[in-house]
Enzyme design. Sequence first.
Site, PDB file in Angstrom:
ATOM      1  N   ASP A  80       0.851  -0.971  -0.197  1.00  0.00           N
ATOM      2  CA  ASP A  80      -0.497   0.252  -0.328  1.00  0.00           C
ATOM      3  C   ASP A  80       1.223   1.128   0.095  1.00  0.00           C
ATOM      4  O   ASP A  80       0.675   2.179  -0.993  1.00  0.00           O
ATOM      5  CB  ASP A  80      -0.546  -0.051   1.439  1.00  0.00           C
ATOM      6  N   CYS A 121       1.559  -7.952   6.189  1.00  0.00           N
ATOM      7  CA  CYS A 121       1.053  -7.035   5.448  1.00  0.00           C
ATOM      8  C   CYS A 121      -0.099  -7.437   5.122  1.00  0.00           C
ATOM      9  O   CYS A 121      -0.983  -7.582   5.569  1.00  0.00           O
ATOM     10  CB  CYS A 121       2.290  -6.304   4.274  1.00  0.00           C
ATOM     11  N   ASP A 122      -0.972  -5.699   4.805  1.00  0.00           N
ATOM     12  CA  ASP A 122      -2.355  -5.576   4.827  1.00  0.00           C
ATOM     13  C   ASP A 122      -2.875  -6.290   4.752  1.00  0.00           C
ATOM     14  O   ASP A 122      -4.192  -6.246   4.662  1.00  0.00           O
ATOM     15  CB  ASP A 122      -2.410  -4.244   4.051  1.00  0.00           C
ATOM     16  N   LYS A 123      -2.799  -6.441   3.271  1.00  0.00           N
ATOM     17  CA  LYS A 123      -3.751  -7.095   1.981  1.00  0.00           C
ATOM     18  C   LYS A 123      -3.087  -8.996   2.539  1.00  0.00           C
ATOM     19  O   LYS A 123      -4.386 -10.080   1.787  1.00  0.00           O
ATOM     20  CB  LYS A 123      -4.416  -6.812   1.071  1.00  0.00           C
ATOM     21  N   CYS A 190       5.537  -2.296   8.723  1.00  0.00           N
ATOM     22  CA  CYS A 190       5.714  -1.365   8.851  1.00  0.00           C
ATOM     23  C   CYS A 190       5.015  -0.717  10.221  1.00  0.00           C
ATOM     24  O   CYS A 190       4.355  -1.150  10.811  1.00  0.00           O
ATOM     25  CB  CYS A 190       4.924   0.235   8.440  1.00  0.00           C
ATOM     26  N   SER A 481      -5.911   4.111   5.435  1.00  0.00           N
ATOM     27  CA  SER A 481      -5.058   3.369   6.027  1.00  0.00           C
ATOM     28  C   SER A 481      -5.045   3.164   7.732  1.00  0.00           C
ATOM     29  O   SER A 481      -5.327   3.684   8.183  1.00  0.00           O
ATOM     30  CB  SER A 481      -3.241   4.025   6.424  1.00  0.00           C
TER      31      SER A 481
END
Length: 578
Positions: A80, A121-123, A190, A481
């Site tokens: 992202d 991570c995010d996805k 992150c 986010s």
Amino acid sequence: MEKELNSQRVRKLAPENDPLKIGMGWTIEDLSKPQILVESTFGDSHPGSAHLLQLVDKAMQGIRDAGGRGARYFVTDICDGIAQGHDGINYSLPHRDMMAHMMEIHGQSTGFDGGIFIASCDKSVPACLMGLCCLDMPSIVITGGVMDAGPNLLTLEQIGAYSAMCQRGEITEEQLTYYKHHACPSCGACSFMGTASTMQIMAEALGLMLPGSALMPATSPDLKEMAYKAGCQVLELVRQGIKASDIVTMKAIENAIMVHAAISGSTNSLLHIPAMAHELGIEIDADTFDRMHRGAHYLLDIRPAGRWPAQFFYYAGGVPRVMEEIKSMLHLDVLTVTGKTLGENLAELKENGFYEQCEAHLKPWGLKRTDIIRTFEQPIGSNGTVAILKGNLAPDGSVVKHSAVPPEMFQATLRARPFDCEEDAIHAVLTHQVKPGDAVIIRYEGPKGSGMPEMFYTTEAISSDAELGKSIALITDGRFSGASKGPAIGHVSPEAAEGGPIALVEEGDLIQIDIPARILEIVGIQGKLMPKEEIDQILVERRKAWKPREPKYKKGALRLFAEHAVSAIKGGYMDFEK
């Protein structure tokens, strides 16, 4: 009689199976062993995936030593952060579903007995959760941990604010460059409680990871040891026949939601947890989060809402410590990938000195675990961290992380400033066209509108502005986010592309926000408060004049996603049956 392994059943059905596997190096003995899918997002896509091959290798070793045969498969994710600022971010949510479908294809087309799923991570973590639930076989998740913080505990989520400050002339280009060059000193997710960190924690809270393994420092040798142990343990799950559906139950999901409240987790979890549950035929909605967050204790002092980088989460005891603190609100009898219950896991960790080992990492910083994870009796807050707002602007609902909202904005009536894309909105914010008392509305950014990108730069521009951060709101059918903070309301449903009321808002309409009462309403027209009946009639007339827009994407993955995505408030996943 012992149940036949799926891999052995497939061998009998496909005589080509054995020679093809021998052709890539399998031994004759390997063919009759339990066969394990080792699915990872390893690739040179971003720091969360670039190091995962090390964990793949360790998991493969564990599988081999426990008597199985692993097979490596790869579905690399996008980042992202790297996709920000251009149309690349529109692929972010759709690629979650595409990855999950690819994992389904890998698992179903070959015939495996179990799976290891490795992501950070995010996805990618949500994709793994969706994929393993779809496959519903014995499975364990390994996450790639969190990156170290930079100099002076610099972390990536600060870069958006520094960029906005640079554009306003508040810091120099040289200062911004320094921050950019030092914000990501290692691999891993992150280092703040964004979506990546949140979803690693959710995977463990659901019972799908070995206890204490979520959000470990990516540079720690202990992480590789956890990957090895997971490789060994998946064979035990295969022998016991414990599948994903035995672990991911409604009670396990409720446990995860309570942990989500305790950590002030990303609002994107309200997309990912329902999408995962749907794969098992469990239907949960945003109202479930709202109900369970009410009265929940918020304990975690980690950025962006708190003070410390995310690596400190593990130092303070990680998911097990959070669960110990909120134990009275959890289902302790749920099954986990250890083959034991959550309650048994927590007792075992305490007996084995897990917390003392973690806290040793805090001593060089002069911190106590309660500086990071508060006690249940002394929480940061006691009414959860997210709320679902409804009203004539969001009949199906909208999401706000109220733990990140300034108190001044909990109840407010604001002037609507509608924009049909994020680019126009951020320009207005940075050039001071947006004034205190405005409600910045960004629409046509939902799942069907443009793939539901996150409004990261706009939220950072607002929250980094001392005046606007406490006097305006951002309302969107897009998402945010996990690093976002400030007065941001997202997932407005129905979305503009479907003709939801957010598409009908005009300049100067009055928008009421009441977080305690869970209200998001149009209460006035052209700056004048009006009775609800009159507003409803005006909205009826505006709807008659409204025309659907041409689809933004006419080919490829984004067209496919737009055609089949359900509402954001339901999880934004693709449903091919509707």
